[in-house]
Design an enzyme around this catalytic site. Structure first.
Site, short mmCIF file in Angstrom:
data_model
loop_
_atom_site.label_atom_id
_atom_site.label_comp_id
_atom_site.label_asym_id
_atom_site.label_seq_id
_atom_site.Cartn_x
_atom_site.Cartn_y
_atom_site.Cartn_z
N LYS A 290 0.85 -1.19 0.00
CA LYS A 290 0.00 0.00 0.00
C LYS A 290 0.89 1.24 0.00
CE LYS A 290 -4.22 1.74 2.15
NZ LYS A 290 -5.25 1.52 3.17
N GLU A 378 -19.40 -5.37 9.90
CA GLU A 378 -20.33 -4.58 10.71
C GLU A 378 -21.38 -5.44 11.40
OE1 GLU A 378 -18.51 -2.02 7.58
OE2 GLU A 378 -19.57 -3.96 7.53
N ARG A 406 -25.47 -2.12 6.98
CA ARG A 406 -25.12 -3.52 6.74
C ARG A 406 -25.40 -4.40 7.96
NH1 ARG A 406 -20.79 -3.47 2.68
NH2 ARG A 406 -19.50 -4.88 3.88
#
Length: 634
Positions: A290, A378, A406
């Site tokens: 990243k 979640e 969600r």
């Protein structure tokens, strides 16, 4: 005056992936270098997501080089890794408008480009969506269409990703799943046999021989679908023994390739070309870094996920001095949570991969054993909190409003049904700005209001947030929802004593005789300014009520309003349909009051991206519109 576009030898010649495919493989590393430089230059002056897109440059180039896009489908997961994709697919000249009102969308969207195949603002949906596309292609006889899902390993923690994998393993399809693994360094393959097996299983000659052999065995009646799966399991077992490792994908009969270096674009293109036509579901595991190619982002990918403006040469971030400004609501939450946890040993913190984003890292710094980052999950975060609450703990579960969508069933079934003492803190509630329609937290008031056993509150300022958090953790308060926005509050001196707020009790902030304005949450501060302006300009007498609680309603206060006023204006930073204004209308109708009620809130549309104040104006929620509604006296 516009900024002159940077001149690149190859990137300037690429207006579509078709142009990219005219290049030689030896030119691809240069394309990657130029594309990475272009992303750095663009995001340095027009802030957005940064490190994730740097890590997928080679993958993006290889995919568009090998696949016949847009006929072939690339389904991106968490679209902040797709800036290179946008630039290569005809949007380079307009990329300077990224995330601006009326400009390029913050995440890929089919509404913007035929190269953007699906919505991808929320994580973990790529495998399910891509599987659906692959099955549809087969159903329509489009045997030459390739479908690829690109999913980051952070997104693999989401339950939907595993549901998609499970279905992919049992549904006939030729889906290719690419796992972009950027959480660890690129490991070198260990041992000659392991490298040999990888080269063998990804070679075109091997796979063509394997395919032709299986087809012949099918024709002879020796092999059927069940025996084919058994052979795959057997081959995977041999491979696992030789490589001295096993993985979940092979256990699900999904052919696994990798891990390979995700920054070797020529090898990556070769592997993609060799495996793209293989029958059955398959996964290619890449190791990427990243922030690749920009040293500060490689060292600190968290900070450089969305760094704001910065100097592309030195890596210096342009950070303004905010010491004299009111704090961010998230920081008030984080500081107050620590303060409450120090007093109450039952308190624990839970968040799905948003430790820094919601400032729960402050609790982790001092009480790591009482802080739980459960990853992008979640639904699990909500049910996990319910389990702890059932056994006597007091979870503060912080989930961004848009992501709480969600976990809706989990809140109903695993928390509210038993009235468990979980404090659901909804950060980023309301219009959030440049992240756009996938991230606006505008539905929570409407979708939580019908659920029994919930207390739902929204603080107007920092003092109110602290006191609501204190109230929520007191005994016998049940399930408690607190929603607050992204951004700063209104108080520089925000510390205050922690005092209980009576459940369902609002506040009259200002008396008046002509019209009543009812607000909930921090948008009430904007409404207060509008009231002041309207009274000054029109000589009106306007009462201001802070409802504070959507559930239970302050019925005493609403009776007062219903009996006294013929005109009511409601203001909320959420959808008009089903929200606070709807609750006021229902109360007035149920009690046979007949005032004229004007509701100000988010209209029945998905609101685009842009600065919050511009979006308020777009939605008729700014001071000007509030004043206009206040002035409409019979």
């Amino acid at each position: 005056m516009g900024i002159e576009p940077t001149k690149y030898n190859l990137l300037n010649t690429i207006n579509s992936p078709e142009d990219l495919r005219q290049l030689q493989p030896e030119q691809l590393p240069e394309v990657c270098r130029e594309l990475r430089e272009d992303i750095i230059q663009e995001v340095s002056r027009n802030p957005g997501h940064f490190a994730a897109s740097l890590g997928t440059v080679e993958l993006t180039v290889a995919l568009h080089y090998v696949l016949n896009t847009p006929y072939d489908r690339i389904v991106w997961d968490v679209g902040h890794q797709a800036y290179g994709h946008k630039i290569l697919t005809g949007r380079r000249d307009n990329f300077c408008t990224n995330r601006k009102l009326g400009g390029i969308r913050p995440f890929p969207s089919p509404q913007e480009s035929e190269y953007d195949t699906f919505a991808c603002g929320h994580a973990s949906n790529s495998i399910s969506a891509a599987l659906g596309m692959a099955v549809a292609a087969a159903h329509k006889g489009e045997t030459s269409r390739h479908v690829v899902a690109v999913i980051g390993d952070g997104s693999m923690s989401g339950g939907l990703a595993f549901e998609g994998l499970n279905n992919a393993s049992s549904t006939p399809n030729n889906l290719l799943i690419i796992l972009n693994d950027n959480d660890m360094a690129i490991d070198r393959s260990v041992g000659g046999m392991k490298q040999y097996l990888f080269n063998l299983t990804t070679s075109n000659r091997y796979n063509q021989l394997r395919f032709k052999t299986s087809r012949l065995l099918f024709k002879l009646g020796i092999l059927n679908e069940e025996r084919r799966k058994a052979l795959i399991r057997f081959a995977n077992s041999l491979k696992s023994i030789a490589a001295q490792q096993q993985n979940i994908f092979e256990g699900m009969n999904i052919r696994y390739f990798g891990p390979i270096d995700g920054h070797d674009v020529k090898n990556l293109a070769r592997v993609l070309r060799d495996i793209k036509d293989l029958q059955g579901p398959k996964i290619l595991h890449l190791h990427t870094v990243k922030g690749k190619g920009f040293a500060p982002a490689e060292k600190d990918p968290g900070t450089w996920h969305a760094p704001g403006r910065f100097n592309p040469e030195t890596g210096e971030r342009y950070v303004t001095d905010d010491s004299q400004l009111p704090p961010l609501f998230q920081d008030v939450f984080g500081e107050t949570l620590v303060e409450l946890a120090q007093r109450n040993p039952r308190i624990v913190g839970v968040t799905p991969a948003m430790l820094a984003g919601c400032s729960m890292n402050k609790l982790k710094d001092v009480m790591p054993d009482r802080t739980f980052d459960v990853g992008i999950a979640e639904g699990h975060a909500a049910t996990f909190s319910g389990g702890m609450a059932k056994e006597g703990l007091q979870p503060f579960c912080n989930i961004y409003s848009t992501f709480m969508q969600r976990a809706y069933d989990n809140v109903i079934h695993d928390i509210a049904l038993l009235r468990l003492p979980v404090v659901l803190c909804l950060d980023r509630a309301g219009l959030v700005g440049e992240d756009g329609p996938t991230h606006h937290g505008v539905f929570d008031l409407a979708y939580f209001r019908p659920i029994p056993n919930l207390s739902i509150a929204s603080p107007m300022n920092e003092h109110e947030l602290r006191r609501l958090m204190y109230t929520a953790q007191l005994p016998d308060k049940g399930t408690f929802v607190i929603r607050y926005p992204r951004g700063r509050g209104v108080m520089t001196d925000w510390h205050c004593p922690l005092e209980e707020i009576p459940i369902g009790k609002g506040r009259k902030l200002k008396d008046g005789t002509d019209v009543a304005l009812i607000s909930i949450g921090p948008i009430g501060n904007l409404a207060a300014r509008a009231i002041e302006q309207a009274e000054k300009e029109k000589g009106l007498s306007i009462a201001h009520y802070d409802l504070r609680f959507l559930k239970p309603l302050d019925e005493e206060m609403l009776h007062e309003i219903g009996q006294k006023f013929r005109r009511i204006v409601t203001v909320e930073d959420g959808v008009r349909k089903g929200g606070m204004g709807s609750a006021v209308l229902e109360f007035m109708a149920d009690n046979r009051y007949t005032p004229q009620v004007s509701r100000i809130g988010v209209p029945d549309t998905f609101v685009e991206h842009g600065p919050v104040q511009e979006l308020y104006h777009l939605c008729g929620m700014d001071e000007t519109e509030i004043i206009k509604q206040l002035e409409q006296i019979d």
